[in-house]
Design a protein around this motif. Structure first.
Motif, PDB file in Angstrom:
ATOM      1  N   VAL A 124     -24.806  28.414 -29.920  1.00 40.93           N
ATOM      2  CA  VAL A 124     -25.193  28.808 -28.565  1.00 40.93           C
ATOM      3  C   VAL A 124     -24.050  29.611 -27.961  1.00 40.93           C
ATOM      4  CG1 VAL A 124     -25.964  27.992 -26.292  1.00 40.93           C
ATOM      5  CG2 VAL A 124     -26.498  26.658 -28.332  1.00 40.93           C
ATOM      6  N   ARG A 125     -24.379  30.618 -27.179  1.00 37.07           N
ATOM      7  CA  ARG A 125     -23.361  31.399 -26.489  1.00 37.07           C
ATOM      8  C   ARG A 125     -22.778  30.580 -25.345  1.00 37.07           C
ATOM      9  NH1 ARG A 125     -26.174  36.766 -24.552  1.00 37.07           N
ATOM     10  NH2 ARG A 125     -27.455  35.154 -23.549  1.00 37.07           N
ATOM     11  N   PRO A 126     -21.483  30.707 -25.074  1.00 35.78           N
ATOM     12  CA  PRO A 126     -20.889  29.965 -23.954  1.00 35.78           C
ATOM     13  C   PRO A 126     -21.598  30.205 -22.633  1.00 35.78           C
ATOM     14  CG  PRO A 126     -19.174  30.965 -25.288  1.00 35.78           C
ATOM     15  CD  PRO A 126     -20.482  31.488 -25.814  1.00 35.78           C
ATOM     16  N   GLN A 127     -22.036  31.440 -22.416  1.00 34.54           N
ATOM     17  CA  GLN A 127     -22.686  31.761 -21.140  1.00 34.54           C
ATOM     18  C   GLN A 127     -24.069  31.133 -21.006  1.00 34.54           C
ATOM     19  OE1 GLN A 127     -21.681  33.942 -23.499  1.00 34.54           O
ATOM     20  NE2 GLN A 127     -22.900  35.829 -23.505  1.00 34.54           N
ATOM     21  N   ASP A 128     -24.604  30.581 -22.095  1.00 33.18           N
ATOM     22  CA  ASP A 128     -25.896  29.896 -22.029  1.00 33.18           C
ATOM     23  C   ASP A 128     -25.746  28.386 -21.876  1.00 33.18           C
ATOM     24  OD1 ASP A 128     -27.418  32.187 -22.194  1.00 33.18           O
ATOM     25  OD2 ASP A 128     -27.554  32.148 -24.377  1.00 33.18           O
TER      26      ASP A 128
END
Length: 288
Positions: free
Chosen positions: A35-39
């Motif tokens: 998962v992307r950090p921003q998600d």
């Protein structure tokens, strides 16, 4: 983000609770491009300093108490990672915010799917999990049980999350407590053994660093031997235990303290305590 760095999941995930287990999972998910950090959003209402640390360390979003309801109501996946004592109030507040298709992933020890759905006031899709902190380096061991409301897509999402940070075992829900005793709390038993080995080395005249390095490598090597050779621990133990030798003398000393049965008793007591915590929460619910 380049094509080679595309994450396995593009869904937004909210961690409701931001303790050690939540951080371990988040670190693993990010480092292994799940998962992307921003998600990822991490909620920890009572500790602003903790929020700032997590945001700085992992570049994830953090939410304030004022915006938590909005964040939770809009998150496709919510990971329940608060302390068991805080779970009842949190779930009662969460229930009215949810839509039927939001996935709940619980890492709370002892809290049954039935109790969670009762506290939520709805038959929400729930994955009950028991990971361990080794997930942070991709070597976790996670037990999973699913509610009847889980869709195939949601099941796949949960599997992807935890397979990316270790191995996954699906078990009937009533077996999660014994799994907790083995893998959920198991790292603590190994760390405790390592503490004792390091202390023995220091008392015997080795430096602290020498004792630590030798202990870490020994535990790592023993684990890898079981994993890579496919041999049973009993066989490997026998192979390094010469009759009348130093290793046999050491094992005899452990047996004098009933080491083998004490470890089994510890696993069973951990499972029992997990059940007790769940029963206490259910009892509190009935008394309200």
């Amino acid at each position: 983000m380049s094509q080679e760095q595309q994450t396995l999941l593009q869904q937004k995930i909210t961690f409701h609770g931001a303790g050690a287990m939540a951080e371990a999972i988040v670190r693993g998910l990010i480092s292994r491009l799940v998962v992307r950090p921003q998600d990822i959003t991490m909620l920890n209402r009572s500790n602003q300093k903790r929020q700032e640390e997590l945001s700085s360390r992992y570049a994830v979003h953090t939410g304030t108490a004022a915006h938590s309801q909005e964040i939770l109501s809009g998150s496709p996946v919510i990971v329940l990672a608060m302390k068991p004592k805080d779970a009842a109030a949190a779930l009662k507040e969460l229930g009215p915010l949810l839509s039927p298709d939001q996935l709940i992933v619980s890492v709370i020890a002892g809290l049954s799917i039935r109790t969670m759905q009762t506290l939520l006031g709805r038959k929400q899709p729930i994955a009950r999990t028991m990971p361990n902190t080794s997930s942070t380096i991709g070597l976790g061991a996670t037990g999973l049980a699913f509610s009847n409301e889980i869709t195939d897509e949601q099941r796949s999402t949960v599997m992807t999350m935890f397979e990316a940070v270790g191995i996954v075992t699906i078990v009937p829900e009533d077996k999660l407590e014994i799994l907790t005793g083995i893998s959920g709390s198991g790292p603590a038993y190994v760390y405790y053994l390592m503490e004792a080995m390091i202390a023995a080395g220091i008392r015997g005249g080795l430096s602290s660093q020498q004792s630590r390095d030798l202990t870490v490598q020994t535990v790592l090597g023993a684990s890898r031997m079981v994993q890579q050779t496919g041999l049973e621990p009993m066989k490997l133990r026998s192979d390094v235990t010469s009759p009348g030798g130093a290793t046999q003398a050491a094992l005899k000393k452990l047996d004098e303290g009933d080491f083998f049965e004490n470890v089994i008793a510890a696993v069973n007591r951990c499972a029992e305590r997990s059940r007790e915590m769940g029963a206490a929460l259910e009892g509190d619910l009935k008394n309200e």
